[in-house]
Enzyme design. Structure first.
Site, short mmCIF file in Angstrom:
data_model
loop_
_atom_site.label_atom_id
_atom_site.label_comp_id
_atom_site.label_asym_id
_atom_site.label_seq_id
_atom_site.Cartn_x
_atom_site.Cartn_y
_atom_site.Cartn_z
N LYS A 30 -2.12 -6.99 -4.66
CA LYS A 30 -2.66 -5.76 -4.07
C LYS A 30 -2.48 -4.66 -5.09
O LYS A 30 -1.40 -4.48 -5.65
CB LYS A 30 -1.94 -5.43 -2.76
N HIS A 80 3.66 -1.16 5.44
CA HIS A 80 3.93 0.21 5.03
C HIS A 80 5.28 0.81 5.41
O HIS A 80 5.55 1.94 5.01
CB HIS A 80 2.83 1.13 5.55
N HIS A 104 -3.32 2.34 10.29
CA HIS A 104 -3.86 2.36 8.93
C HIS A 104 -3.33 3.57 8.18
O HIS A 104 -3.31 4.68 8.72
CB HIS A 104 -5.38 2.41 8.98
#
Length: 146
Positions: A67, A39, A143
């Site tokens: 993905k 990310h 996350h």
């Protein structure tokens, strides 16, 4: 002498198994390292379809399948880490370890026009609010919740 011979044979066996691919070395990454790999891209290098196609492949998100969606944050690690000290908010999974902040991002969405590993993505750059789950002491991002 017998011990040295035994150790030599064990080493030879291990090298043979590694060579045949029957034993895989461990390349474990922490949840924080995985978050950074998936990310974070700083300084910002993209926002386009080509950027997403390259980054998703480089960062290992096109095998064994494409993905479907990923967000890259274009801020330095300390800026992202500091989101973890903002007030706790509810995560999508019901836990209370999420935190919100506003950052520059590129969102990459699978176009479903190609097959792995040559996935095709649509890229879109913006500045928006993100919600990040944090764990540990000190708390670190693990996350991207939304």
């Amino acid at each position: 002498m017998a011990l040295q011979k035994t150790l030599s044979l064990l080493l030879l066996l291990l090298l043979t198994l590694l060579g045949l691919g029957l034993v895989q070395p461990s390349y474990s990454e922490t949840m924080y390292e995985r978050f950074l790999r998936q990310h974070v891209d700083f300084p910002a290098t993209g926002g386009t379809n080509l950027y997403c196609n390259r980054m998703m492949q480089i960062r290992g998100m096109t095998t064994p399948s494409c993905k479907k969606f990923n967000t890259f944050i274009h801020e330095d690690n300390s800026t992202i880490d500091s989101i973890c000290i903002t007030p706790n908010i509810l995560c999508k999974n019901g836990m209370m370890n999420c935190h919100a902040g506003v950052v520059r991002v590129t969102e990459c969405r699978d176009t479903r026009r190609t097959r792995p590993p040559n996935c095709s993505y649509h890229g879109s750059a913006s500045t928006r609010r993100v919600v990040i789950a944090c764990n540990g002491n000190p708390p670190l991002p693990v996350h991207l919740d939304r």
